[in-house]
Design an enzyme around this catalytic site. Structure first.
Site, PDB file in Angstrom:
ATOM      1  N   LEU A  64       0.865  -1.170   0.000  1.00  0.00           N
ATOM      2  CA  LEU A  64       0.000   0.000   0.000  1.00  0.00           C
ATOM      3  C   LEU A  64       0.905   1.224   0.000  1.00  0.00           C
ATOM      4  O   LEU A  64       1.945   1.231   0.655  1.00  0.00           O
ATOM      5  CB  LEU A  64      -0.896   0.036   1.247  1.00  0.00           C
ATOM      6  CG  LEU A  64      -1.918  -1.085   1.447  1.00  0.00           C
ATOM      7  CD1 LEU A  64      -2.667  -0.881   2.757  1.00  0.00           C
ATOM      8  CD2 LEU A  64      -2.896  -1.161   0.286  1.00  0.00           C
ATOM      9  N   ASP A  65       0.522   2.250  -0.744  1.00  0.00           N
ATOM     10  CA  ASP A  65       1.292   3.485  -0.716  1.00  0.00           C
ATOM     11  C   ASP A  65       1.362   4.017   0.710  1.00  0.00           C
ATOM     12  O   ASP A  65       0.472   3.763   1.526  1.00  0.00           O
ATOM     13  CB  ASP A  65       0.636   4.540  -1.601  1.00  0.00           C
ATOM     14  CG  ASP A  65       0.605   4.139  -3.066  1.00  0.00           C
ATOM     15  OD1 ASP A  65       1.450   3.317  -3.458  1.00  0.00           O
ATOM     16  OD2 ASP A  65      -0.261   4.641  -3.801  1.00  0.00           O
ATOM     17  N   ALA A  66       2.385   4.795   0.982  1.00  0.00           N
ATOM     18  CA  ALA A  66       2.542   5.355   2.326  1.00  0.00           C
ATOM     19  C   ALA A  66       1.304   6.146   2.749  1.00  0.00           C
ATOM     20  O   ALA A  66       0.881   6.091   3.908  1.00  0.00           O
ATOM     21  CB  ALA A  66       3.781   6.240   2.390  1.00  0.00           C
ATOM     22  N   ARG A 167      -4.756   5.781  -8.317  1.00  0.00           N
ATOM     23  CA  ARG A 167      -4.465   7.209  -8.427  1.00  0.00           C
ATOM     24  C   ARG A 167      -4.290   7.620  -9.891  1.00  0.00           C
ATOM     25  O   ARG A 167      -4.792   8.662 -10.326  1.00  0.00           O
ATOM     26  CB  ARG A 167      -3.205   7.526  -7.619  1.00  0.00           C
ATOM     27  CG  ARG A 167      -3.378   7.234  -6.142  1.00  0.00           C
ATOM     28  CD  ARG A 167      -2.073   7.064  -5.401  1.00  0.00           C
ATOM     29  NE  ARG A 167      -1.330   8.306  -5.314  1.00  0.00           N
ATOM     30  CZ  ARG A 167      -0.291   8.476  -4.493  1.00  0.00           C
ATOM     31  NH1 ARG A 167       0.098   7.477  -3.712  1.00  0.00           N
ATOM     32  NH2 ARG A 167       0.347   9.615  -4.467  1.00  0.00           N
TER      33      ARG A 167
END
Length: 249
Positions: A64-66, A167
């Site tokens: 997961l992205d930060a 995104r």
């Protein structure tokens, strides 16, 4: 399933002898950045915090992205990691996210726009399902083009695992994700942060489902509520007028 635990705000939401899942907070990295010039404190790296919580080695099986919060799964052995990575690569897992996008998205949409691979730059198949859950219009002009600000609360399911897929896909359909510094809209991001007091990326991994390789049963992991997403739900589902809503925040 083992008892829940807490470490640096990460709640354990599932554990058996093969896997452990935590509710990842926004701002935490799954593992140390590959670019060693990027320095991240140990307490902001989920891999280390989960390892220290259960006192054994753990293996990341997805990322997961930060800025993304929600369900994060680790394997407890290299064999379990291999089996789980195979499920992800063969698209035998189901991932569901909540997100806030600029504008009114379609009620439902299959986004099938190829995306560049982060390793080679070559185009690769990418597919994301979108379902609109609620809309919001506020009497605020963000920029000169529109007299009001419009937003959509959406459920998103990525069927492929490309880098920043959700995104980038939302950006490509002109409904960028709120709080996205790379692919988003700076002015709307600032409005959410400064006026609505909602900070960071508006993306949460709310559910992960898979057929357990050893237990032969469907496992569905769900992220618990948090203050940020309770506020987002309140804003989108409030019975107040738009003006009253802005005053209440």
């Amino acid at each position: 399933m083992a008892e829940s635990g807490m470490v640096h705000g990460m709640e354990v939401i599932y554990q058996d002898e093969y896997f452990i899942a935590v509710n990842k907070p926004s701002g935490y990295h799954v593992h140390p950045p590959e670019d060693r010039r990027i320095r991240v404190p140990k307490e902001k790296i989920c891999l280390y915090q989960v390892r220290d919580l259960i006192h054994q080695k753990v293996y990341p099986v997805h990322r997961l992205d930060a800025g993304t919060s929600g369900v994060l799964l680790f394997a407890l052995s290299s064999e379990a990691a291999r089996k789980m990575c195979t499920l992800f690569s063969e698209r035998q897992t189901q991932k569901t996210y909540l997100a806030v996008a600029r504008g009114y998205t379609p009620e439902s949409l299959e986004i099938e726009i190829p995306l560049e691979l982060d390793s080679t730059g070559e185009l690769a198949e990418a597919r994301t399902s979108l379902k609109r859950l609620a809309i919001l219009e506020l009497p605020v002009a963000i920029g000169k083009k529109f007299p009001t600000a419009r937003y959509s609360l959406i459920e998103v399911k990525p069927h492929t695992g490309r880098y920043h897929q959700i995104r980038r896909h939302l950006n490509r359909i002109s409904h960028p994700l709120l709080g996205d510094a790379y692919h988003g809209d700076t002015r709307h991001n600032q409005f959410f942060r400064n006026d609505l007091k909602i900070e960071g990326l508006c993306l949460k991994a709310i559910e992960l489902s898979f057929l357990h390789p050893w237990l032969s049963k469907q496992v569905t992991l769900k992220a618990p509520d948090c203050d940020k997403w309770k506020k987002i739900q309140y804003i989108f589902n409030s019975d107040l007028s738009a003006a009253e809503l802005l005053k209440s925040l």
